[in-house]
Scaffold this active site. Structure first.
Site, PDB file in Angstrom:
ATOM      1  N   GLY A  97      57.148 -17.900   5.724  1.00 60.51           N
ATOM      2  CA  GLY A  97      57.897 -17.651   4.499  1.00 60.51           C
ATOM      3  C   GLY A  97      58.650 -18.904   4.108  1.00 60.51           C
ATOM      4  N   CYS A 122      55.324 -19.348  12.209  1.00 66.10           N
ATOM      5  CA  CYS A 122      56.190 -20.217  11.417  1.00 66.10           C
ATOM      6  C   CYS A 122      57.555 -19.544  11.195  1.00 66.10           C
ATOM      7  CB  CYS A 122      55.498 -20.597  10.115  1.00 66.10           C
ATOM      8  SG  CYS A 122      56.267 -22.006   9.311  1.00 66.10           S
ATOM      9  N   TYR A 123      57.873 -19.123   9.964  1.00 61.23           N
ATOM     10  CA  TYR A 123      59.162 -18.455   9.744  1.00 61.23           C
ATOM     11  C   TYR A 123      59.300 -17.266  10.695  1.00 61.23           C
ATOM     12  CZ  TYR A 123      63.083 -16.096   7.524  1.00 61.23           C
ATOM     13  OH  TYR A 123      64.292 -15.504   7.291  1.00 61.23           O
ATOM     14  N   HIS A 171      50.052 -22.742  11.822  1.00 60.37           N
ATOM     15  CA  HIS A 171      49.401 -21.623  11.121  1.00 60.37           C
ATOM     16  C   HIS A 171      47.979 -21.403  11.644  1.00 60.37           C
ATOM     17  CE1 HIS A 171      52.412 -20.809   8.018  1.00 60.37           C
ATOM     18  NE2 HIS A 171      52.703 -22.104   8.134  1.00 60.37           N
ATOM     19  N   GLU A 216      46.017 -19.107  10.971  1.00 59.84           N
ATOM     20  CA  GLU A 216      45.172 -18.412   9.999  1.00 59.84           C
ATOM     21  C   GLU A 216      44.446 -19.349   9.040  1.00 59.84           C
ATOM     22  OE1 GLU A 216      48.391 -18.530  10.134  1.00 59.84           O
ATOM     23  OE2 GLU A 216      49.371 -18.456   8.171  1.00 59.84           O
ATOM     24  N   GLY A 261      33.514  -1.258 -16.262  1.00 59.98           N
ATOM     25  CA  GLY A 261      32.347  -2.122 -16.302  1.00 59.98           C
ATOM     26  C   GLY A 261      32.436  -3.177 -15.222  1.00 59.98           C
ATOM     27  N   VAL A 271      33.598  -4.472 -11.086  1.00 53.98           N
ATOM     28  CA  VAL A 271      33.208  -4.075  -9.736  1.00 53.98           C
ATOM     29  C   VAL A 271      34.132  -2.986  -9.165  1.00 53.98           C
ATOM     30  CG1 VAL A 271      32.744  -4.924  -7.401  1.00 53.98           C
ATOM     31  CG2 VAL A 271      32.435  -6.440  -9.359  1.00 53.98           C
ATOM     32  N   ASP A 272      35.443  -3.196  -9.298  1.00 52.27           N
ATOM     33  CA  ASP A 272      36.392  -2.320  -8.598  1.00 52.27           C
ATOM     34  C   ASP A 272      36.279  -0.854  -9.023  1.00 52.27           C
ATOM     35  OD1 ASP A 272      37.141  -4.755  -7.662  1.00 52.27           O
ATOM     36  OD2 ASP A 272      39.033  -4.853  -8.775  1.00 52.27           O
ATOM     37  N   SER A 273      36.271  -0.618 -10.325  1.00 59.33           N
ATOM     38  CA  SER A 273      36.231   0.780 -10.757  1.00 59.33           C
ATOM     39  C   SER A 273      34.878   1.399 -10.429  1.00 59.33           C
ATOM     40  CB  SER A 273      36.569   0.905 -12.244  1.00 59.33           C
ATOM     41  OG  SER A 273      35.654   0.198 -13.035  1.00 59.33           O
ATOM     42  N   LYS A 320      38.856  -8.236  -2.252  1.00 57.49           N
ATOM     43  CA  LYS A 320      37.717  -8.248  -3.181  1.00 57.49           C
ATOM     44  C   LYS A 320      36.365  -8.286  -2.452  1.00 57.49           C
ATOM     45  CE  LYS A 320      36.500  -8.406  -7.512  1.00 57.49           C
ATOM     46  NZ  LYS A 320      37.081  -7.568  -8.561  1.00 57.49           N
TER      47      LYS A 320
END
Ligand code: XMP
Length: 515
Positions: free
Chosen positions: A57, A84-85, A172, A174, A227, A229-231, A371
């Site tokens: 952070g 880190c933080y 980090h 990640e 129209g 992807v998500d919906s 996503k």
């Protein structure tokens, strides 16, 4: 199922890599979720995590009002890794010393791993390149901790209290710049937390189906298909859970790309035969946009009309009990309301609708997914790749790719030229090498000759970019011959256009869309 899916809880202190931590954990096959650091100890207990990660952070633990957590987190009996933080906070709350480093460390650093035999650093090299970014550092770890790594500038680059299962790293793990970061994370997850790699899309789909059934009971659900992807994935998942008790409304504003509306209708009548109400509202949108040239105003009008058409269609359908939408994890995190109140995707422009239309509850079966996970889930559920890997597409669609006033004629030019561009890029095998590509009707008209005729017609621009995050973008180096073919085909096939340009501007300074 719940027991199997016990995952890793990430407490977010506002670090820029928090989402990345969640992703990395899932890449190891372990379920993860993010809560803001303000989550109470009760909520944390409720999550029943196998382990906790405290994110980085921007704050300094020594400053007034710095984000804190209840130290009871360290006594839950589950392992905790502070990054880190997160590490500095752990050290601070447990009686260690934090000081401003003599030198600010930023970027790649060589970390000497002093304890690579077991635990967190097991199997790592004695010297490992890691990503560092800090001003403050732990100079003395709390009682019970030992120093397990250091750098030239940072005496405590990692610390561990093996007995209590508490760990901290200043670097980090990640980010990909930390060359053995994944080894460290895997050690924490698999060795220290004894997590199971049972996170898969099939497992997720099963669990989501159960949850949807529990929430909806024998009620009915309404979902707006955009129209995108998500919906579409949310609809496919809901169909699996409740079948024909799902009704979808698809509002075609008339600004979709060639073939896309037909594909949506085809999928949700044949592959997933839900009750589909498809509304062709293009006339209405053109009417409302008459004479409007200012881009923000266009967006606002389209948003407003969209809500109206959606509302009318829903009312005409009669009462449905629940409202569903394809909110995904980044939307949830960005809203800062992880686990809090519902988030309405603003670009779907249905804000406020669920309440207004009197729904009992909001169903958001993708709110834990990133996503790329949504795409994988879509494939698992049987949606075609051509839909699942659709490029990002603005809510107002082609409307923001026509500069100036919108007319059916101009939208046709941009749609047709876009179709040609897509066909040629696919045929040349450039599909996977360009992140986003489309054509724009520039609004400029110029003189040309075609046959023996003088023409005075529109100039179309090709936009093709490469990018990871769409925040910055490079121009895609499309081969000259390919551009030539595209240009010739557009001029030959798309009436009303006599000139093709290639936009060679990066973002910044330009945006990806022209608007
Ligand atoms: P800009 O033009 O800001 O676009 O560089 C960045 C990315 O966002 C997409 N975009 C949108 N996506 N709703 C969306 O879901 C919208 O209203 C919208 N407007 C722009 C754009 O296509 C690009 O990928």
């Amino acid at each position: 199922m719940e027991e199997q899916m016990r995952g890793i809880l990430i407490l977010d202190f506002g670090g820029q890599y928090t989402q990345l931590i969640a992703r990395r954990v899932r890449e190891c096959g372990v379920y993860s979720c993010v809560l803001p650091y303000t989550a109470g100890i009760e909520q944390i207990r409720e999550e029943n995590p196998r382990g906790i990660i405290l994110s980085g952070g921007p704050a300094s633990v020594l400053e007034e009002g710095a984000p804190r957590i209840d130290p009871a987190v360290f006594a839950l009996g589950v392992p905790v890794l502070g990054i880190c933080y997160g590490m500095q906070l752990m050290a601070h709350l447990m009686g260690g010393t934090i000081e401003r480093g003599e030198q600010r460390e930023y970027g790649r650093a060589t970390v000497s791993m002093d304890a690579t035999q077991s635990g967190l650093l097991k199997g790592m090299k004695a010297e490992s390149v890691c990503w560092m970014s800090h001003t403050f550092q732990v100079t003395r770890p709390p009682q019970g901790f030992s120093v397990i790594a250091h750098t030239v500038n940072c005496p405590v680059a990692a610390m561990a209290d093996e007995e209590r299962g508490l760990y901290g790293v200043q670097f980090h793990p990640e980010v990909t710049h930390s060359e053995e970061g994944m080894t460290l994370l895997r050690n924490f997850l698999m060795e220290i937390c004894s997590a199971r790699a049972d996170w898969s899309m099939e497992a997720y789909a099963e669990r989501a189906v159960e949850q949807i059934r529990a929430q909806v009971g024998d009620g009915t659900v309404l979902l707006g298909l955009s129209g995108g992807v998500d919906s579409a994935v949310a609809a496919a998942l809901l169909y699996r859970a409740i079948g024909k008790r799902l009704t979808c409304v698809y509002v075609d504003h008339g600004f979709m790309r060639a073939g896309e509306s037909d594909q949506v209708v085809e999928i949700f009548t044949k592959t997933f035969p839900v009750e589909l109400k498809a509304v062709d509202a293009s006339q209405r949108f053109f009417q409302a946009l008459k004479g409007v040239t200012e881009p923000e105003q266009k967006r606002k009008i389209i948003g407003r009309e969209f809500v109206e058409v959606f509302k009318e269609a829903s009312k005409a359908l009669g009462k449905r009990d629940h409202f569903a939408q394809g909110t995904i994890y980044p939307d949830v995190i960005e809203s800062g309301s992880v686990k809090g109140s519902a988030v309405i995707k603003s670009h779907h422009n249905v804000g406020g609708l669920p309440g207004e239309l009197g729904f009992t509850s909001l169903v958001e079966p993708l709110r834990m997914l990133f996503k790329d996970e949504v795409r994988k889930l879509g494939l698992t559920l049987g949606l075609p790749e051509s839909l699942v890997y659709r490029q990002p597409f603005p809510g107002p669609g082609l409307a923001i790719r026509v500069i100036g006033e919108l007319t059916p004629e101009k939208v046709r030019i941009v749609r047709e030229s876009d179709r040609v561009l897509r066909e040629e890029i696919a045929a040349a095998g450039w599909n996977d090498r360009v992140s986003q590509y489309f054509t724009v009707l520039t609004g400029a008209k110029s003189v040309g000759v075609m046959g023996d005729e003088r023409t005075y017609a529109y100039a179309v621009a090709i936009r093709a970019v490469t990018t990871d995050d769409f925040m910055t973008a490079d121009v895609a180096p499309l081969p000259y011959e390919l551009l030539g073919r595209i240009s010739a085909r557009i001029i030959g096939e798309v009436e009303g256009c006599n000139r093709v340009l290639y936009d060679i501007t990066t973002k910044p300074p330009a945006s990806i869309e022209w608007e």
